[in-house]
Scaffold this motif. Structure first.
Motif, mmCIF file in Angstrom:
data_model
loop_
_atom_site.group_PDB
_atom_site.id
_atom_site.type_symbol
_atom_site.label_atom_id
_atom_site.label_comp_id
_atom_site.label_asym_id
_atom_site.label_seq_id
_atom_site.Cartn_x
_atom_site.Cartn_y
_atom_site.Cartn_z
ATOM 1 N N SER A 56 0.686 -1.308 -0.260
ATOM 2 C CA SER A 56 0.111 -0.072 0.012
ATOM 3 C C SER A 56 0.824 1.452 0.019
ATOM 4 C CB SER A 56 -0.847 0.070 1.131
ATOM 5 O OG SER A 56 -1.932 -0.930 1.053
ATOM 6 N N ILE A 57 1.821 1.171 0.710
ATOM 7 C CA ILE A 57 2.793 2.423 0.590
ATOM 8 C C ILE A 57 3.399 2.605 -0.707
ATOM 9 C CG2 ILE A 57 5.104 3.152 1.492
ATOM 10 C CD1 ILE A 57 3.059 3.806 3.513
ATOM 11 N N TYR A 58 3.941 1.663 -1.312
ATOM 12 C CA TYR A 58 4.435 1.807 -2.805
ATOM 13 C C TYR A 58 3.442 2.173 -3.674
ATOM 14 C CZ TYR A 58 9.266 0.416 -1.891
ATOM 15 O OH TYR A 58 10.602 0.281 -1.690
ATOM 16 N N LYS A 59 2.250 1.812 -3.223
ATOM 17 C CA LYS A 59 1.050 2.186 -4.471
ATOM 18 C C LYS A 59 0.811 3.671 -4.120
ATOM 19 C CE LYS A 59 -3.730 1.697 -5.595
ATOM 20 N NZ LYS A 59 -4.969 0.999 -5.449
ATOM 21 N N GLY A 60 0.975 3.963 -2.861
ATOM 22 C CA GLY A 60 0.870 5.438 -2.578
ATOM 23 C C GLY A 60 1.786 6.562 -3.145
ATOM 24 N N LEU A 61 2.900 6.004 -3.046
ATOM 25 C CA LEU A 61 4.178 6.661 -3.377
ATOM 26 C C LEU A 61 4.145 6.718 -4.871
ATOM 27 C CD1 LEU A 61 6.942 4.907 -1.340
ATOM 28 C CD2 LEU A 61 6.251 7.440 -1.265
ATOM 29 N N VAL A 62 3.738 5.796 -5.595
ATOM 30 C CA VAL A 62 3.750 5.687 -7.353
ATOM 31 C C VAL A 62 2.589 6.539 -7.678
ATOM 32 C CG1 VAL A 62 3.373 4.261 -9.176
ATOM 33 C CG2 VAL A 62 4.644 3.556 -7.286
ATOM 34 N N TYR A 63 1.382 6.505 -7.318
ATOM 35 C CA TYR A 63 0.291 7.191 -7.440
ATOM 36 C C TYR A 63 0.485 8.635 -7.180
ATOM 37 C CZ TYR A 63 -2.937 3.407 -8.591
ATOM 38 O OH TYR A 63 -3.468 2.190 -9.357
ATOM 39 N N ALA A 64 0.835 8.954 -6.006
ATOM 40 C CA ALA A 64 0.993 10.278 -5.967
ATOM 41 C C ALA A 64 2.154 11.001 -6.605
ATOM 42 C CB ALA A 64 1.418 10.361 -4.301
ATOM 43 N N THR A 65 3.452 10.296 -6.921
ATOM 44 C CA THR A 65 4.204 10.952 -7.516
ATOM 45 C C THR A 65 3.859 11.177 -9.200
ATOM 46 O OG1 THR A 65 5.996 9.598 -6.354
ATOM 47 C CG2 THR A 65 6.424 10.657 -8.594
ATOM 48 N N ILE A 66 2.998 10.190 -9.620
ATOM 49 C CA ILE A 66 2.485 10.362 -10.868
ATOM 50 C C ILE A 66 1.329 11.660 -11.040
ATOM 51 C CG2 ILE A 66 0.793 9.500 -12.555
ATOM 52 C CD1 ILE A 66 1.944 6.614 -12.090
ATOM 53 N N LEU A 67 0.692 11.830 -9.996
ATOM 54 C CA LEU A 67 -0.323 13.006 -9.793
ATOM 55 C C LEU A 67 0.413 14.297 -9.723
ATOM 56 C CD1 LEU A 67 -3.480 13.101 -9.386
ATOM 57 C CD2 LEU A 67 -2.854 13.428 -6.990
ATOM 58 N N THR A 89 -5.428 7.669 -0.334
ATOM 59 C CA THR A 89 -4.465 8.079 0.582
ATOM 60 C C THR A 89 -5.201 8.194 2.022
ATOM 61 O OG1 THR A 89 -3.066 9.070 -1.225
ATOM 62 C CG2 THR A 89 -2.818 9.837 1.020
ATOM 63 N N ASP A 90 -6.473 8.776 1.823
ATOM 64 C CA ASP A 90 -7.128 8.839 3.181
ATOM 65 C C ASP A 90 -7.261 7.399 3.739
ATOM 66 O OD1 ASP A 90 -7.374 11.562 2.407
ATOM 67 O OD2 ASP A 90 -9.643 11.461 1.390
ATOM 68 N N LYS A 91 -7.508 6.542 3.222
ATOM 69 C CA LYS A 91 -7.647 5.195 3.635
ATOM 70 C C LYS A 91 -6.394 4.742 4.151
ATOM 71 C CE LYS A 91 -9.208 0.460 2.952
ATOM 72 N NZ LYS A 91 -9.967 -0.371 1.906
#
Length: 260
Positions: A56-67, A89-91
């Protein structure tokens, strides 16, 4: 970019994500972010995967960086990608093990805040202050300690005529010793506009404490006293005002009335 130290991948599968992020950091080629996203998405397919904090942390890092970096959506993310990322991210923020990764979570939130600020300025450039204020507030939610956001929100509210809300955010800004004369004056003017003269005077007094050599702040405070015909409060300011405005006949006239 990538100021945080990423978590150390425990599984072999996550190394594709880690390596892709590393290559992106070195080359700034967003295609590596696309590869990282494809890899992390393939690793999260079940509820068990979704509850895995490292994934989940890696998903957040990847998604937020793309954003944050792919503002032109060259990677062709879906229209709801922004909402997907913020909801995720909220979850993630409520995950019982997320405390183990404070730097990573902060990085994720900072990326989202930067994306929101970018969108806010885009709307501001179009004079769409409703959406500008909406995105600046979203940014404030994810990065509440980033003080310039108070100014962006205050400015947007001022443009929308929401003077009470504008005053609130301007007032928060002037509480810091690093504020500027322009912000102090804006905060004082907003409070005057909503009829809170006492607050405006307090702001200007505090501003003069922080910026004792600013001649405009003392003049603004003096104008308030003069308009109220409060010559008792005005009198101590006159020596400073006259020093900065020796050839100003209007100020000399006000001073004469005060001393009379």
């Amino acid at each position: 970019m990538f100021t945080t130290t990423f978590v150390s991948a425990q599984s072999e599968a996550l190394k594709v994500v880690v390596n892709s992020l590393g290559f992106y950091k070195q080359t700034k080629d967003i295609n590596y972010l696309a590869k990282a996203k494809k890899s992390i998405d393939s690793l999260i397919t079940t509820r068990k995967d979704s509850n895995n904090i490292e994934k989940s942390i890696y998903k957040g890092l990847v998604y937020a960086t793309i954003l944050q970096v792919d503002t032109l959506n060259k990677l062709n993310q879906p229209a709801d990608f922004f909402d997907q990322t913020t909801a995720f991210t909220d979850k993630l923020s409520t995950h019982r093990k997320v405390r183990q990764y404070p730097d990573e979570l902060k990085f994720i939130k900072d990326c989202i805040a930067n994306a929101c600020i970018s969108k806010g300025f885009d709307y501001m450039g179009k004079s769409d202050f409703i959406n500008a204020e909406r995105f600046f507030k979203k940014a404030h939610y994810y990065a509440p300690r980033f003080k310039p956001l108070n100014m962006y929100i205050a400015y947007s509210n001022n443009k929308l005529g929401n003077l009470q809300d504008a005053a609130k955010f301007y007032n928060d800004l002037v509480l810091t010793d690093s504020t500027s004369a322009e912000i102090i004056q804006a905060a004082a003017n907003i409070n005057m506009a909503i009829g809170d003269t006492v607050k405006a005077i307090d702001i200007l007094k505090n501003g003069r404490r922080i910026l004792p050599d600013d001649k405009f702040l003392v003049l603004d405070e003096a104008n308030i006293y003069n308009n109220k015909k409060d010559y008792h409060s005005l009198e101590p300011l006159l020596p400073v005002i006259l020093e900065h405005n020796k050839n100003n006949a209007d100020i000399a006239f006000v001073a004469a009335n005060c001393y009379d």
